[in-house]
Design a protein around this motif. Structure first.
Motif, mmCIF file in Angstrom:
data_model
loop_
_atom_site.group_PDB
_atom_site.id
_atom_site.type_symbol
_atom_site.label_atom_id
_atom_site.label_comp_id
_atom_site.label_asym_id
_atom_site.label_seq_id
_atom_site.Cartn_x
_atom_site.Cartn_y
_atom_site.Cartn_z
ATOM 1 N N UNK A 1 0.621 -1.010 0.064
ATOM 2 C CA UNK A 1 -0.012 -0.069 -0.052
ATOM 3 C C UNK A 1 1.035 1.323 0.085
ATOM 4 N N UNK A 2 1.927 1.235 0.755
ATOM 5 C CA UNK A 2 2.642 2.342 1.066
ATOM 6 C C UNK A 2 3.447 2.712 -0.615
ATOM 7 N N UNK A 3 3.902 1.648 -1.171
ATOM 8 C CA UNK A 3 4.642 1.886 -2.405
ATOM 9 C C UNK A 3 3.592 2.675 -3.453
ATOM 10 N N UNK A 4 2.336 2.352 -3.484
ATOM 11 C CA UNK A 4 1.320 2.791 -4.263
ATOM 12 C C UNK A 4 1.310 4.190 -3.919
ATOM 13 N N UNK A 5 1.133 4.615 -2.720
ATOM 14 C CA UNK A 5 0.909 5.849 -2.235
ATOM 15 C C UNK A 5 1.971 6.691 -2.568
ATOM 16 N N UNK A 6 3.233 6.278 -2.106
ATOM 17 C CA UNK A 6 4.313 7.068 -2.646
ATOM 18 C C UNK A 6 4.515 7.409 -3.942
ATOM 19 N N UNK A 7 3.993 6.551 -5.100
ATOM 20 C CA UNK A 7 3.867 6.883 -6.429
ATOM 21 C C UNK A 7 2.780 8.001 -6.351
ATOM 22 N N UNK A 8 1.778 8.182 -5.816
ATOM 23 C CA UNK A 8 0.840 9.112 -6.236
ATOM 24 C C UNK A 8 1.249 10.634 -5.533
ATOM 25 N N UNK A 9 2.285 10.619 -4.628
ATOM 26 C CA UNK A 9 2.604 11.600 -3.910
ATOM 27 C C UNK A 9 3.145 12.817 -4.856
ATOM 28 N N UNK A 10 3.706 12.456 -6.103
ATOM 29 C CA UNK A 10 4.367 13.507 -6.608
ATOM 30 C C UNK A 10 3.218 14.417 -7.548
ATOM 31 N N UNK A 11 1.932 13.568 -7.780
ATOM 32 C CA UNK A 11 0.766 14.413 -8.460
ATOM 33 C C UNK A 11 0.301 15.540 -7.497
ATOM 34 N N UNK A 12 0.576 15.537 -5.979
ATOM 35 C CA UNK A 12 0.034 16.537 -5.191
ATOM 36 C C UNK A 12 0.750 17.840 -5.406
ATOM 37 N N UNK A 13 2.138 17.887 -5.647
ATOM 38 C CA UNK A 13 2.942 18.970 -5.680
ATOM 39 C C UNK A 13 2.513 19.995 -6.985
ATOM 40 N N UNK A 14 1.669 19.458 -7.893
ATOM 41 C CA UNK A 14 1.611 20.377 -9.150
ATOM 42 C C UNK A 14 0.468 21.265 -8.774
ATOM 43 N N UNK A 15 0.447 22.425 -9.272
ATOM 44 C CA UNK A 15 -0.689 23.464 -8.981
ATOM 45 C C UNK A 15 -1.843 23.011 -9.910
ATOM 46 N N UNK A 16 -2.912 23.308 -9.085
ATOM 47 C CA UNK A 16 -4.185 22.850 -9.681
ATOM 48 C C UNK A 16 -5.057 24.313 -9.925
ATOM 49 N N UNK A 17 -5.750 24.293 -11.019
ATOM 50 C CA UNK A 17 -6.463 25.508 -11.209
ATOM 51 C C UNK A 17 -7.690 25.532 -10.293
ATOM 52 N N UNK A 18 -8.476 26.964 -10.099
ATOM 53 C CA UNK A 18 -9.336 26.975 -9.066
ATOM 54 C C UNK A 18 -10.663 26.173 -9.484
ATOM 55 N N UNK A 19 -10.975 26.054 -10.830
ATOM 56 C CA UNK A 19 -12.317 25.023 -11.132
ATOM 57 C C UNK A 19 -11.923 23.569 -10.875
ATOM 58 N N UNK A 20 -10.944 23.177 -10.657
ATOM 59 C CA UNK A 20 -10.493 21.732 -10.147
ATOM 60 C C UNK A 20 -10.452 21.583 -8.658
#
Length: 852
Positions: A53-72
């Motif tokens: 589980x931890x390995x898959x969560x660490x793969x998803x962590x990189x997506x959180x650092x990207x800026x997201x526009x307000x509509x999303x």
């Protein structure tokens, strides 16, 4: 987003032959103490699946650092909420593993992973607050999508918080009890009223005659009933049955009784099956639970035994390696350093400068680098220091120009940071722990040998590094002297020690002033005793957090869709207190890594359990309780400098005896807009300035938290209150789900059981507007000792609670609306209202475009 444990569950099915629910170990704890090998294998499987589980969560962590526009924004909040729930499940798993695993080397790794995952949970909570602009979050839709239950929302409190501090807490409690016993005045014999012999005899006679009179009255009442029955029989005459008629009458009555009893039993079984009534057969689950807890205690005893064996093995391995391999290591290091001297002299024509110990000493030489690379690194460090000094001078010139542009940029920057997760300090630690597990413990079959205390090869590798470091320091001292002699003999020049790089000088506004010690000559014991004697340091009552009963909000997402602001439930308050206070105060490692929170303010009507939450924080973390309530400070530390000395002593002792909780009851009085005339003698605002200064001096690692409680925040100055308290939690009156759980739990806690005559759902509906304290008072007024003794003959009725409940004052809607209006004037509340207004304006604009 698919649940990350989809593949890990499949792996667990193959290993264990069944699927384990998230957050719970795949094992039968009832047999853990009798089958150590089986339980070790079960916990090993749980550890393996957790790392999948931890390995898959660490793969998803990189997506959180990207800026997201307000509509999303909603999709970003959904991702944050999903990760938050996943890490909560991992925290529950690692807590179980650390509490029950026996192998000491694995437990050290599990402790680091447990603290790191707990820190990541706190970081995600901080990101959720910035994204939702609210302290509580509606996760019911996420729970439904991920097929989780409301129980998965509960924040697990690591068990080692209490277990590892038990001895310290006992010593502290013993010392506190001794000090308090000295203060209590001894009860003298004169305090009891003295009776003469005649008065004592008269008193006994009164009591005995009253007892005999009650018995005689009861006896006469029974005689009169019997006489009345005989009189009616004589007047009406007794009807005589034949033998067959009597038998038929008896059969009819008996069969009717049996059928009614069977129907009642069938109905009760059906109601128990669908969960509408509590189960009557609790003996078997209680027996299984007690057996499971016994197995857990046995494993903890084994942990201490294995830990002692491991500590002895560490000392033995260290001494063995130092004696056996130490001389060879020493000679090898000397040869490498001499070779480095010769190669540097051949390249540059002079001997090199020996690296200072602050730079790592000869470890720079042993880092698989050529002499030229080491020399270049040392020269580059010197050049970098010069460049930094030049850059600082240039930055000072640019500061004036940039100040004008900052005003425009900050507004855009805030919008970007609102929808971007902040950099994590715990992810590197989690990655390091996951890598260590993959390199050392993955696919290891140690569970086949449960008697093995530790892995000797891994222990030797760790101790070899420590021995090398010890020998390196000794070799550095010898080789510095040898280099000095070489320079004198060959180059005839004196040694020039390599200066360590200068520490970075922080900017002036960023510097924190050190607190001036107003009591440098006084020992800590005397300060501790002074606070106990003055009543500022108190013994907290034992109240576990789970006793703060309340259910979660099941329709939060539906209310959001209907553009209605859902109010926090009691379960949300309980979870926030666990996140903001207990997890941070319980562990120094978590506190140093997690986002810093120094203070919390609990706002709500009287009877909502604010003081209970403060006591629960002290109970779960073993914290000391300091009471700085204005009523408690009256007459203590008088004078102009008394307030400053008071705050200084309290914070000094609180840091020394951390974890500590500083509680201020009626916190609004410290920040009064205008002090009432009847409270001017109390001078409640005298610690206001010193309190704010002392809070700013708390840094990561200082496990001291200020918790304020208030039910009248409207009379306080908003700016000062919000500047002092970083987190403000609003406690509204309980909703229907929480009231239902409160009635059921509190009635059972008083010793009564729910029956068919007691409609708890009706009580929960009728008590709308009443706080948990009012409900408890009504239950205690009904369930007296005498009433509890009568339960077998006269079951509880719903109507019995209505009278005592009606005598209490509920939370009126005006009071609740006043608290809500005040909350939306706080900084976070203002942001939330502004966001909702902007959202409504955007929807109206879209609607107008559609009409056109």
């Amino acid at each position: 987003m698919a649940p990350p444990w989809s593949r890990s569950q499949a792996a667990g099915d193959k290993a264990g032959g069944g699927r384990a629910p998230e957050g719970r170990p795949h094992l039968d704890p009832r047999h853990s103490h009798s089958h150590p090998g089986r339980s070790c294998r079960a916990y090993q499987r749980l550890w393996d699946s957790s790392h999948l589980i931890l390995e898959e969560l660490l793969d998803q962590e990189s997506l959180l650092g990207e800026p997201v526009p307000d509509p999303e924004r909603q999709s970003f909040q959904y991702r944050l909420s999903s990760l938050y729930l996943y890490y909560l499940g991992l925290l529950r798993r690692f807590d179980t593993l650390y509490d029950q695993m026996v192998q000491p080397q694995k437990r050290r790794l599990l402790r680091r992973l447990l603290d790191s995952v707990a820190c990541r949970v706190l970081e995600l909570k901080d990101d959720l607050v910035r994204a939702d602009l609210c302290e509580t979050h509606c996760l019911d839709q996420v729970l439904q999508d991920l097929k989780l239950t409301p129980a998965d929302l509960e924040v697990p409190i690591p068990k080692y918080f209490e277990l590892e501090q038990s001895s310290i807490l006992k010593d502290r409690e013993h010392m506190l009890v001794e000090l308090l016993s000295r203060l209590k005045p001894e009860i003298s014999e004169g305090s009891f009223p003295i009776l003469t012999r005649t008065e004592a005899i008269i008193l006994l006679q009164k009591a005995e005659r009253a007892r005999q009179g009650r018995l005689r009255a009861t006896f006469m009442r029974e005689i009169r009933k019997e006489e009345e029955r005989d009189r009616k029989i004589r007047e009406e005459g007794r009807f005589k049955f034949s033998q067959d008629e009597a038998a038929i009458t008896i059969q009819k009555v008996w069969k009717g009784y049996l059928q009614r009893k069977r129907a009642q039993q069938d109905r009760r079984t059906e109601m128990e099956f669908i969960g509408m009534l509590p189960s009557a057969s609790l003996a078997e689950p209680l027996g299984a639970a007690s057996q499971a807890s016994l197995g857990a205690d046995v494993r903890r005893l084994r942990q201490t035994e294995k830990e002692e064996e491991f500590q002895l093995a560490v000392v033995k391995a260290h001494d063995h390696l130092r004696e056996l391999e130490g001389p060879d290591m020493k000679e090898k290091m000397k040869e490498q350093i001499r070779q480095w001297f010769i190669e540097c002299h051949a390249l540059t024509g002079r001997f090199p400068d020996y690296p200072d110990e602050s730079l790592g000493g000869s470890s720079l030489i042993f880092a698989d680098k050529t002499p030229e690379q080491v020399r270049m690194e040392l020269e580059v460090q010197v050049q970098e220091n010069k460049k930094k000094e030049q850059e600082k001078n240039k930055e000072k010139e640019k500061e004036g120009k940039e100040k004008k542009k900052k005003g425009e940029k900050t507004k855009k920057g805030e919008a970007d940071t609102m929808l971007r997760a902040l950099p994590s300090r715990s992810i590197p630690a989690i990655n390091a722990g996951h890598k260590e597990y993959t390199d050392l413990w993955k696919n290891r079959f140690d569970s086949l040998f449960p008697s093995q205390s530790f892995d000797s090869e891994t222990l030797k590798m760790e101790q070899r590094k420590d021995v090398e470091e010890e020998i390196r320091i000794q070799v550095d001292d010898l080789m510095r002297q040898e280099l000095k002699n070489l320079r004198l003999a060959v180059d005839r020049e004196e040694t020039r020690p390599m200066k360590p790089p200068k520490k970075k000088a922080g900017k002036k506004p960023g510097k924190k002033k050190k607190e001036k010690d107003l009591t440098p000559d006084r020992p800590m014991d005397s300060l501790f005793e002074e606070l106990v004697v003055s009543g500022l340091l108190k013994k907290s009552e034992t109240v576990p957090l789970k006793d703060y009963i309340g259910d979660c909000l099941y329709l939060g997402s539906a209310l959001n869709l209907a553009n209605k602001l859902p109010m926090p439930s009691l379960a949300d308050i309980r979870q926030n207190v666990a996140l903001y206070a207990i997890l941070r105060l319980g562990s120094p490692d978590i506190h140093s890594m997690a986002p810093l929170i120094r203070s919390i303010l609990l706002v709500g009507p009287s009877g909502m359990g604010k003081k209970m939450l403060v006591k629960a924080v002290c109970t779960e973390t073993g914290a000391n309780l300091f009471d700085l309530s204005p009523e408690n400070l009256q007459g203590k530390y008088p004078g102009k400098t008394g307030g400053q000395m008071l705050v200084h002593v309290v914070f000094k002792v609180a840091r020394y005896l951390q974890p500590s909780v500083i509680w201020i009851g009626n916190a609004e009085k410290t920040f009064y807009k205008r002090v009432p005339k009847d409270e001017e003698e109390m001078d409640p605002k005298r610690i206001k300035k010193d309190l704010t200064k002392a809070l700013r001096l708390l840094t990561p690692g200082d496990r001291v938290m200020l918790i304020g409680t208030t039910d009248r925040p409207q009379v306080a100055e908003m700016k000062g209150l919000c500047r002092t308290y970083e987190r403000i939690l609003l406690l509204p009156r309980p909703d229907y789900a929480s009231r239902y759980v409160l009635w059921r739990h509190m009635i059972e806690a008083q010793g009564a059981k729910g029956t068919q005559h007691l409609d708890i759902s009706a009580l929960a509906k009728v008590s709308d507007g009443y706080t948990a304290g009012c409900i408890l008072q009504a239950i205690q007024a009904v369930l007296t000792e005498r009433r509890l003794l009568q339960l077998s003959r006269r079951p509880l009725l719903t109507s019995e609670f209505l009278g005592p409940l009606a005598k209490l004052d509920p939370v009126y809607r005006e009071e609740e609306e006043s608290l809500k209006d005040w909350y939306f004037k706080t900084p976070l509340g203002k942001k939330k209202m502004k966001f909702l207004k902007d959202q409504d304006a955007a929807e109206e604009a879209k609607a107008k475009e559609k009409r056109k």
